[in-house]
Design an enzyme around this catalytic site. Structure first.
Site, PDB file in Angstrom:
ATOM      1  N   GLY A 274     -15.175 -15.517 -60.190  1.00  0.00           N
ATOM      2  CA  GLY A 274     -14.621 -14.990 -58.969  1.00  0.00           C
ATOM      3  C   GLY A 274     -15.168 -15.721 -57.760  1.00  0.00           C
ATOM      4  N   VAL A 275     -14.705 -15.320 -56.577  1.00  0.00           N
ATOM      5  CA  VAL A 275     -15.069 -15.992 -55.341  1.00  0.00           C
ATOM      6  C   VAL A 275     -16.305 -15.337 -54.738  1.00  0.00           C
ATOM      7  CG1 VAL A 275     -14.274 -16.609 -53.033  1.00  0.00           C
ATOM      8  CG2 VAL A 275     -12.662 -16.579 -54.929  1.00  0.00           C
ATOM      9  N   GLY A 276     -17.164 -16.141 -54.110  1.00  0.00           N
ATOM     10  CA  GLY A 276     -18.288 -15.580 -53.368  1.00  0.00           C
ATOM     11  C   GLY A 276     -19.577 -16.318 -53.612  1.00  0.00           C
ATOM     12  N   ASN A 277     -20.589 -15.952 -52.841  1.00  0.00           N
ATOM     13  CA  ASN A 277     -21.868 -16.644 -52.894  1.00  0.00           C
ATOM     14  C   ASN A 277     -22.601 -16.435 -54.210  1.00  0.00           C
ATOM     15  OD1 ASN A 277     -22.013 -17.858 -50.184  1.00  0.00           O
ATOM     16  ND2 ASN A 277     -21.944 -15.747 -49.476  1.00  0.00           N
ATOM     17  N   GLU A 299      -9.268 -18.988 -61.435  1.00  0.00           N
ATOM     18  CA  GLU A 299      -8.348 -18.899 -60.297  1.00  0.00           C
ATOM     19  C   GLU A 299      -8.611 -19.995 -59.275  1.00  0.00           C
ATOM     20  OE1 GLU A 299      -7.668 -14.263 -59.472  1.00  0.00           O
ATOM     21  OE2 GLU A 299      -9.740 -14.960 -59.310  1.00  0.00           O
ATOM     22  N   ILE A 369     -18.265  -4.063 -56.233  1.00  0.00           N
ATOM     23  CA  ILE A 369     -18.879  -3.271 -55.173  1.00  0.00           C
ATOM     24  C   ILE A 369     -19.906  -2.324 -55.773  1.00  0.00           C
ATOM     25  CG2 ILE A 369     -18.437  -1.445 -53.487  1.00  0.00           C
ATOM     26  CD1 ILE A 369     -15.791  -2.851 -52.852  1.00  0.00           C
ATOM     27  N   ASN A 389     -11.154  -5.876 -50.024  1.00  0.00           N
ATOM     28  CA  ASN A 389     -10.229  -7.005 -50.137  1.00  0.00           C
ATOM     29  C   ASN A 389      -9.070  -6.674 -51.077  1.00  0.00           C
ATOM     30  OD1 ASN A 389     -11.837  -8.632 -48.447  1.00  0.00           O
ATOM     31  ND2 ASN A 389     -13.087  -9.299 -50.170  1.00  0.00           N
ATOM     32  N   GLY A 393      -7.784 -11.228 -59.073  1.00  0.00           N
ATOM     33  CA  GLY A 393      -7.531 -11.559 -60.469  1.00  0.00           C
ATOM     34  C   GLY A 393      -8.565 -11.010 -61.421  1.00  0.00           C
ATOM     35  N   LYS A 413     -26.426  -2.826 -47.849  1.00  0.00           N
ATOM     36  CA  LYS A 413     -26.731  -2.229 -46.542  1.00  0.00           C
ATOM     37  C   LYS A 413     -28.235  -2.060 -46.340  1.00  0.00           C
ATOM     38  CE  LYS A 413     -22.549  -1.519 -44.828  1.00  0.00           C
ATOM     39  NZ  LYS A 413     -22.076  -2.165 -43.602  1.00  0.00           N
TER      40      LYS A 413
END
Length: 510
Positions: A274-277, A299, A369, A389, A393, A413
């Site tokens: 997946g996307v992200g850091n 993807e 999450i 978001n 996928g 947080k």
């Protein structure tokens, strides 16, 4: 931002040249209430000049007392010149299937924009099935129009084939910023069909090419061609923090053990990320791992995957779009010819196709999450009701992967939120689809475990120490007092952690 003056050398077909116009003229062809299928996937290959012009026209109309909005379909997220500009003009009435723009998110959560969050593999089939309704306009960025009228895709494919086929009218943005060497990198498959006429998709390895390098476009539907020279805009990746590095380390240890006990081959199976850091940190962690030659069936191609390709650790990457930092995009554009035979860009109905994911045996690594103690995962909603978001996928891969992995830091947080909770506030991935959960605290392999065994492993391995005793206490009381003992739950308390955060700003019990 104007689309002129720019070179029109990439518009090599006379019939398309005759439809050349500026962005303002093209935007005026999109009428209030229109359903517009736009290109774009994770900030790559989205139209830029026409949406900006359209937003200006929407602003002018609103000031004159005649506001109007459109319905926007895309591949996934786009960039600020599209979603951001239209949202500022209050010009989006409906949006699908995935969004990451903060202003659009705000409008969705305020109720101003209707949003249909759906699995990315299902968008094109849904459009063909007809229940999404008619598609008025396809607004698609491409990198060139060839002399024979065929069209070279740009840095994403997404749902563009379907938009071009289904729309009543077509507007093309021909972007000369996109590298000419993209031609030949795409594999556009035209063999899909609706039941009862479906046939097996003949793809058995990530490197297979089963289609053609260009789009077919009916010139009679093309009402406008706009020449542009505007870069894709993706946010830079942050350097991996200690939490991301810990997650990557736990995953790499897990993969090495799977190879050692014979459940994975030495080169692994095709990876999906997946996307992200955090995902990018995991990919970069594979650089020094003893797995090669690896392949990817995913993807998006991120910075870490580009590094693996450059180092020869990754022999082939199949995806539907680039999702690169500005620095990595510049590097790729400078060396595009070197990668043309090692990267394949496909329609997302193929890159995310559940049958192909299962056939290839993908190792699916996606963010979340939150997860609960039984392995249910929420990847879309904050505190149960605010969309972040979308599912993207992750569901396409999770249910069908050889190993389905979800990962996140153990807190959010500033430590006020526990990523592991008694019960997730929104379920995107049921526990049967989740096999491995990883946080910075550790990894829980949930395969073959009963719900109570899962809970014990998740609490022991994945929960931050700040919340571990609190969650262990909840689980002990659930074992004692629950209505049933298969998946013990205290209904009055299961979502109390979320309510406590809403009321006090922390999930910690006082």
């Amino acid at each position: 931002m104007s689309s002129a003056p720019v070179s029109t050398a990439r518009i090599a077909n006379p019939e398309f040249q005759a439809r050349l116009m500026d962005a303002e003229a093209a935007a005026s062809l999109i009428k209030p209430g229109a359903v517009v299928g736009m290109s774009g996937f994770t900030g790559a290959g989205y139209p830029k000049a026409v949406p900006l012009a359209l937003a200006r026209q929407m602003d002018e109309a609103r000031e004159a007392g005649n506001p109007y909005a459109i319905k926007v379909w895309t591949g996934a997220s786009t960039g600020p010149e599209l979603d951001g500009a239209l949202a500022r003009a209050k010009g989006i009435d409906f949006r699908l299937p995935y969004n990451s723009d903060p202003l659009v998110r705000e409008q969705i959560n305020s109720g101003a924009v209707q949003y249909f969050d759906m699995h990315l593999s299902q968008v094109a089939p849904a459009a063909w099935q007809g229940f999404l309704g008619p598609l008025d306009v396809a607004l698609v960025e491409v990198s060139a129009i060839l002399p024979d009228g065929s069209v070279v895709p740009s840095s994403s494919v997404g749902n563009n084939k379907t938009w071009l086929d289904r729309a009543d009218k077509i507007i093309l943005e021909v972007n000369s910023w996109q590298h000419e060497a993209l031609h030949g990198m795409h594999d556009i498959y035209y063999g899909t069909a609706l039941p009862p006429h479906r046939k097996p998709i003949p793809l058995v390895t990530p490197s297979d090419r089963i289609g053609q390098a260009t789009f077919r476009v009916d010139p009679s539907k093309v009402v406008g061609v706009v020449a542009t020279d505007i870069p894709d805009r993706n946010a830079p990746f942050k350097a991996p923090d200690a939490s991301a590095l810990a997650i990557a380390s736990h995953l790499l240890d897990f993969f090495q053990n799977e190879v050692r006990v014979g459940r994975l081959p030495a080169s692994l199976l095709p990876v999906q990320s997946g996307v992200g850091n955090i995902a990018n940190a995991v990919l970069l962690g594979l650089m020094d791992a003893p797995f090669e030659p690896m392949t990817a069936y995913t993807e998006v191609l991120q910075d870490g995957m580009l590094e693996l390709l450059a180092a020869g650790k990754l022999s082939m990457a199949s995806c539907t779009a680039f999702s690169l930092s500005p620095e990595a995009a510049e590097r790729l554009n400078g060396e595009m010819a070197l990668y043309r035979d090692r990267i394949i860009l496909r329609p997302q109905e193929i890159s995310n196709h559940p049958e192909l994911v299962r056939r290839l045996g993908c190792l699916a690594m996606n963010g979340m999450i939150e997860a609960d103690i039984y392995g249910n995962v929420n990847s879309t909603h904050m505190m149960g009701s605010r969309i972040q978001n979308g599912i993207g996928g992750s569901g396409d891969f999770a249910r069908n992967a050889y190993i389905s992995i979800f990962m996140a830091p153990s807190t959010a947080k500033g430590g006020a939120i526990s990523t592991i909770v008694p019960q997730v506030s929104h379920v995107d991935h049921i526990d049967q689809d989740v096999q491995v959960i990883v946080t910075d605290q550790g990894l829980a392999d949930l395969r073959g475990l009963s719900p109570k065994q899962r809970a014990e492993k998740v609490i022991a391995n994945c929960v931050h120490p700040t919340f571990r005793d609190q969650l262990a206490d909840y689980y002990a009381r659930a074992l004692r007092d629950s209505y049933g003992k298969h998946s013990p739950s205290l209904l009055k308390e299961a979502l109390s952690w979320h309510q406590r955060f809403i009321e006090t700003g922390s999930m910690l019990a006082k």
